[in-house]
Design a protein around this motif. Structure first.
Motif, PDB file in Angstrom:
ATOM      1  N   ALA A  25      52.804 103.762  53.182  1.00  0.00           N
ATOM      2  CA  ALA A  25      52.979 102.373  53.628  1.00  0.00           C
ATOM      3  C   ALA A  25      51.973 102.051  54.736  1.00  0.00           C
ATOM      4  O   ALA A  25      52.333 101.759  55.868  1.00  0.00           O
ATOM      5  N   VAL A  26      50.690 102.147  54.408  1.00  0.00           N
ATOM      6  CA  VAL A  26      49.616 101.766  55.335  1.00  0.00           C
ATOM      7  C   VAL A  26      48.707 100.839  54.535  1.00  0.00           C
ATOM      8  O   VAL A  26      48.110 101.260  53.552  1.00  0.00           O
ATOM      9  N   ALA A  27      48.643  99.548  54.923  1.00  0.00           N
ATOM     10  CA  ALA A  27      47.875  98.603  54.097  1.00  0.00           C
ATOM     11  C   ALA A  27      47.477  97.390  54.922  1.00  0.00           C
ATOM     12  O   ALA A  27      47.765  97.323  56.119  1.00  0.00           O
TER      13      ALA A  27
ATOM     14  N   GLU B  64      43.491 102.606  46.515  1.00  0.00           N
ATOM     15  CA  GLU B  64      43.792 101.239  46.081  1.00  0.00           C
ATOM     16  C   GLU B  64      44.708 100.651  47.137  1.00  0.00           C
ATOM     17  O   GLU B  64      45.867 101.044  47.265  1.00  0.00           O
ATOM     18  N   VAL B  65      44.151  99.730  47.936  1.00  0.00           N
ATOM     19  CA  VAL B  65      44.871  99.232  49.108  1.00  0.00           C
ATOM     20  C   VAL B  65      45.323  97.801  48.871  1.00  0.00           C
ATOM     21  O   VAL B  65      44.499  96.921  48.606  1.00  0.00           O
TER      22      VAL B  65
ATOM     23  N   ALA C 188      38.660  97.393  52.302  1.00  0.00           N
ATOM     24  CA  ALA C 188      37.816  97.412  53.504  1.00  0.00           C
ATOM     25  C   ALA C 188      38.626  97.579  54.784  1.00  0.00           C
ATOM     26  O   ALA C 188      38.091  97.929  55.835  1.00  0.00           O
ATOM     27  N   ILE C 189      39.940  97.357  54.688  1.00  0.00           N
ATOM     28  CA  ILE C 189      40.790  97.464  55.884  1.00  0.00           C
ATOM     29  C   ILE C 189      40.974  98.933  56.272  1.00  0.00           C
ATOM     30  O   ILE C 189      41.112  99.269  57.437  1.00  0.00           O
ATOM     31  N   VAL C 190      40.975  99.824  55.278  1.00  0.00           N
ATOM     32  CA  VAL C 190      41.327 101.224  55.511  1.00  0.00           C
ATOM     33  C   VAL C 190      40.137 102.174  55.398  1.00  0.00           C
ATOM     34  O   VAL C 190      39.937 103.054  56.241  1.00  0.00           O
ATOM     35  N   VAL C 191      39.317 102.007  54.345  1.00  0.00           N
ATOM     36  CA  VAL C 191      38.324 103.024  53.983  1.00  0.00           C
ATOM     37  C   VAL C 191      37.192 103.206  55.004  1.00  0.00           C
ATOM     38  O   VAL C 191      36.906 104.345  55.382  1.00  0.00           O
ATOM     39  N   PRO C 192      36.535 102.148  55.499  1.00  0.00           N
ATOM     40  CA  PRO C 192      35.433 102.383  56.447  1.00  0.00           C
ATOM     41  C   PRO C 192      35.874 103.141  57.708  1.00  0.00           C
ATOM     42  O   PRO C 192      35.183 104.052  58.156  1.00  0.00           O
ATOM     43  N   ALA C 193      37.038 102.782  58.243  1.00  0.00           N
ATOM     44  CA  ALA C 193      37.512 103.449  59.471  1.00  0.00           C
ATOM     45  C   ALA C 193      37.855 104.908  59.193  1.00  0.00           C
ATOM     46  O   ALA C 193      37.572 105.793  60.003  1.00  0.00           O
TER      47      ALA C 193
ATOM     48  N   ALA D  23      41.316  95.548  61.825  1.00  0.00           N
ATOM     49  CA  ALA D  23      40.078  95.984  61.154  1.00  0.00           C
ATOM     50  C   ALA D  23      39.035  94.872  61.163  1.00  0.00           C
ATOM     51  O   ALA D  23      37.841  95.120  61.356  1.00  0.00           O
ATOM     52  N   ASN D  24      39.475  93.628  60.979  1.00  0.00           N
ATOM     53  CA  ASN D  24      38.543  92.488  61.048  1.00  0.00           C
ATOM     54  C   ASN D  24      37.967  92.362  62.455  1.00  0.00           C
ATOM     55  O   ASN D  24      36.764  92.160  62.622  1.00  0.00           O
TER      56      ASN D  24
END
Length: 710
Positions: free
Chosen positions: A312-314, A273-274, A464-469, A387-388
């Motif tokens: 603290a990564v978001a 949960e980001v 989407a900022i964290v999970v795909p990468a 990420a974008n």
């Protein structure tokens, strides 16, 4: 007849979210987001959002048949050290006096830097306990500004009479009071007292909130009682919150996973949960959320909650640079610095851009990167921007930024660093992934997850900022949850009532099991469940001599499965193929009983000239979630009437006999809607007695699947 609606409300630090869900189809009818009201109090914000939701969607108050809210209030109170002063009256007698005196004196718990939960302590020998002694202790505590009294006695779980006497005297003095036996039924005086003290420290604040929130909901004319989210993914009545506010700790996190499980059909996975500031990571195994004893200030408690890791990564994590290179992502976020993201502004705001540095908070290094346009307005570089830029964020996702302004920002940064924009963005994402990798590896090991089978699931506004990468790094499957930004709120709206009791019992008898089962049913009905919907699961932890009864139920009669179509034969074989790594052609669909499908994939193992056959068993529910998978397992389908003949001889066949004892196999039963875990049973007598209790309402011809392994 008008449509019945379920409402979920999630009160966060920044926003309050609400969703309305169709009670029959579980489709989301409406979603709403408003700023959290800190000035007028949380309750006012709840009233505002309910009224707006009802009005904009023409929902009549009487059509709301379930309303629940998740709150971060208990968690925040502990994080900020905003807790009440507690006075402990410890008790014990005879040989227990010395240890009881020591174990009821709870050490100072550091909740946050320089913020402590401290408890005053006095001790009374139980043999000399009388009203005069109790009143003397209470008056002393009042003089020391204690707001809540905790009564904690050795072995009070067997006989709570003395604790109840202290509680009564404290309440007569108009003080809040609680006893160790009310929080946990387990032996272990030290941990029981500590858990009771943490709970007590939250009572005054949560009482006030509960009263205001309850009144607020009543004022909206909604008839169904307000339910509150618990830390294990269930809900309880607001009355229970007044007694046990500790259960709401971490409840917001539990709601997100509960929402994901309802919609995503995840068998084994890691859920992220980001948000803008942090990510909460939890594990799903066999379609269930993993739960463990929670810690407060580094000290273990008897609170069973979602096992969650927070980093603290978001999305809003700021970027740090030094000596012409990127050195870190976070821990500060753009929100803390009071800055907007570079990727969410318009490109005209970034004309004639220049790079600058800031310290988000006093004492922070002046290394956090920002971009300044010719208007003088400043924007933060963020992980969301990186990420974008690299194309990780899907089209129309909540976290999708403005491509043009983001391109300008990152090209300027690339130039400043003497590299390309792409290299800069890759360096940022790589640093973020490196922070998450050790946590993922730890969870994979701890819960023995199969890398070839798990799915990483993204929820929250920045999934989407964290999970795909991260999935790309590991080579794992991934997906973003449906309605990801509202996943917690959906979890709240769809939650079941939940209760549990744990007891310290060595070699529990059938009578012990029946007793704890009846007790947990009574407790869950008090918490707001309709008795006809209640299901109880009994777990026996033989290593620690604990019997645990977990009950779940609904506030009204309803089907727990979503209105999705059942999976086809072809789908089942495809799912089993992924789960057990056997080709679909070698998988047989053995049986279908209730919501359960039993499949077996046979593999032939060769060793030299020898061949051996191996069963790979998989049980999949009607929604396509794998609830059990194991190689070298055995199975049997039988009618209830065949329990004593077929089933007991099946268990006997797989029992290992030695001169000293008989070791029975680990057994699961599947029937109707229920999955019964009997793996904690040590003897055939124990196994039979629980099975008799659990299946007493089955008809003689009802079918059961048994799966066993050694």
């Amino acid at each position: 007849m008008s449509k019945k609606v379920r409402i979920g409300i999630d009160v966060g630090g920044t926003f309050t979210d609400a969703v309305a869900i169709d009670n029959d189809t579980y489709e989301v009818i409406a979603k709403l987001k408003i700023p959290t009201t800190h000035e007028e109090g949380v309750a006012q914000g709840i009233v505002n959002i309910i009224q707006k939701l009802l009005k904009e969607n023409n929902i009549a108050p009487e059509d709301v048949n379930f309303i629940a809210h998740g709150t971060t209030q208990a968690t925040n109170a502990l994080l900020e050290g905003d807790v009440a002063q507690v006075g402990i009256i410890g008790m014990g007698t005879g040989m227990d006096v010395r240890t009881a005196k020591k174990e009821t004196a709870v050490e100072q718990i550091e909740l946050a830097p320089n913020k402590f939960l401290t408890a005053k302590h006095t001790f009374i020998d139980s043999a000399k306990l009388n009203n005069e002694e109790i009143e003397k202790a209470i008056h002393q505590f009042v003089a020391e500004d204690c707001q809540v009294i905790v009564a904690s006695e050795a072995y009070s779980v067997d006989d709570p009479e003395n604790e109840l006497q202290v509680i009564q005297k404290a309440q007569e003095q108009k003080l809040y009071a609680t006893g160790g036996h009310e929080i946990s039924q387990l032996y272990g005086l030290k941990m029981r007292t500590r858990t009771a003290v943490v709970n007590a420290s939250l009572i005054p604040k949560m009482m006030q909130t509960a009263d205001m929130t309850e009144t607020a909901v009543l004022n909206t004319k909604i008839q169904s009682g307000l339910m509150i989210m618990r830390c294990d993914g269930g809900v309880m009545s607001i009355n229970e919150v007044r007694q046990r506010p500790i259960l709401t700790m971490l409840s917001g996190l539990a709601a997100g996973v509960a929402g994901a499980l309802m919609y995503e059909k995840v068998s084994d996975g890691i859920f992220f949960e980001v948000g803008g500031t942090s990510v909460d990571i939890s594990v799903i195994k066999n379609g269930k959320v993993m739960i463990k004893y929670a810690q407060v200030g580094g000290h273990k408690t008897y609170l069973r909650s979602l096992d969650v890791r927070t980093l603290a990564v978001a999305g809003g994590s700021m970027i740090r640079a030094k000596d012409g290179r990127i050195i870190d992502v976070g821990p500060r976020s753009a929100h803390i610095a009071g800055l907007e993201y570079e990727c969410f502004t318009e490109s005209e705001n970034l004309q004639e851009p220049t790079i600058a540095f800031v310290s988000p908070k006093t004492g922070d290094p002046n290394e956090y990167l920002i971009i300044r346009g010719n208007t003088g307005k400043e924007y933060s570089y963020t992980l969301a921007g990186a990420a974008n830029f690299l194309g990780y964020v899907p089209q129309d996702d909540y976290a999708q930024g403005n491509q043009e302004s983001n391109r300008i920002a990152w090209e300027v940064l690339g130039e400043y660093l003497g590299s390309s924009a792409e290299a800069a963005a890759k360096a940022v994402v790589q640093l973020a992934v490196e922070k998450l990798v050790p946590v993922i590896n730890e969870l994979m090991d701890e819960y023995e997850l199969d890398p070839s089978f798990i799915t990483l699931v993204g929820g929250g506004g920045s999934g989407a900022i964290v999970v795909p990468a991260l999935a790309e790094h590991f080579g794992y499957k991934w997906k973003l949850a449906k309605n990801a930004p509202y996943i917690s709120t959906i979890g709240v709206a769809l939650a079941m009532v939940r209760e549990q009791i744990e007891r310290s019992i060595t070699n529990p008898t059938e009578q012990d099991i029946k007793h704890i089962r009846a007790e947990v049913i009574e407790k869950i009905v008090q918490s707001g469940a309709n008795e006809e919907t209640v299901e109880v699961n009994i777990e026996i932890d033989t290593q620690r001599n604990i019997v645990r009864a977990v009950a779940t139920g609904a506030t009204e009669l309803r089907q727990k499965n979503l209105g999705a179509a059942e999976v086809t034969e072809e789908d089942l074989k495809g799912i089993a193929c992924e789960a057990i790594g056997v080709e679909p052609a070698n998988i047989a669909h053995i049986a279908k009983v209730g919501r359960w499908n039993l499949l077996d994939g046979v593999t032939i193992k060769k060793k030299f000239i020898f061949k051996s056959k191996q069963n790979n068993v998989c049980v999949i529910d009607r929604e396509g979630v794998v609830r059990f998978k194991r190689s070298n397992a055995f199975y049997l389908t039988f009618k209830k009437s065949q329990t004593d003949s077929e089933f007991l001889s099946f268990v006997d066949d797989h029992t290992i006999y030695s001169d000293a004892n008989a070791t029975i196999p680990k057994v699961f039963l599947f029937y109707k809607e229920k999955m019964l875990d009997l793996t904690g049973m040590q003897t055939i007598e124990q196994l039979s007695s629980i099975m008799d209790v659990e299946t007493e309402n089955l008809k003689q011809e009802d079918e059961i699947i048994a799966v066993a392994y050694k």
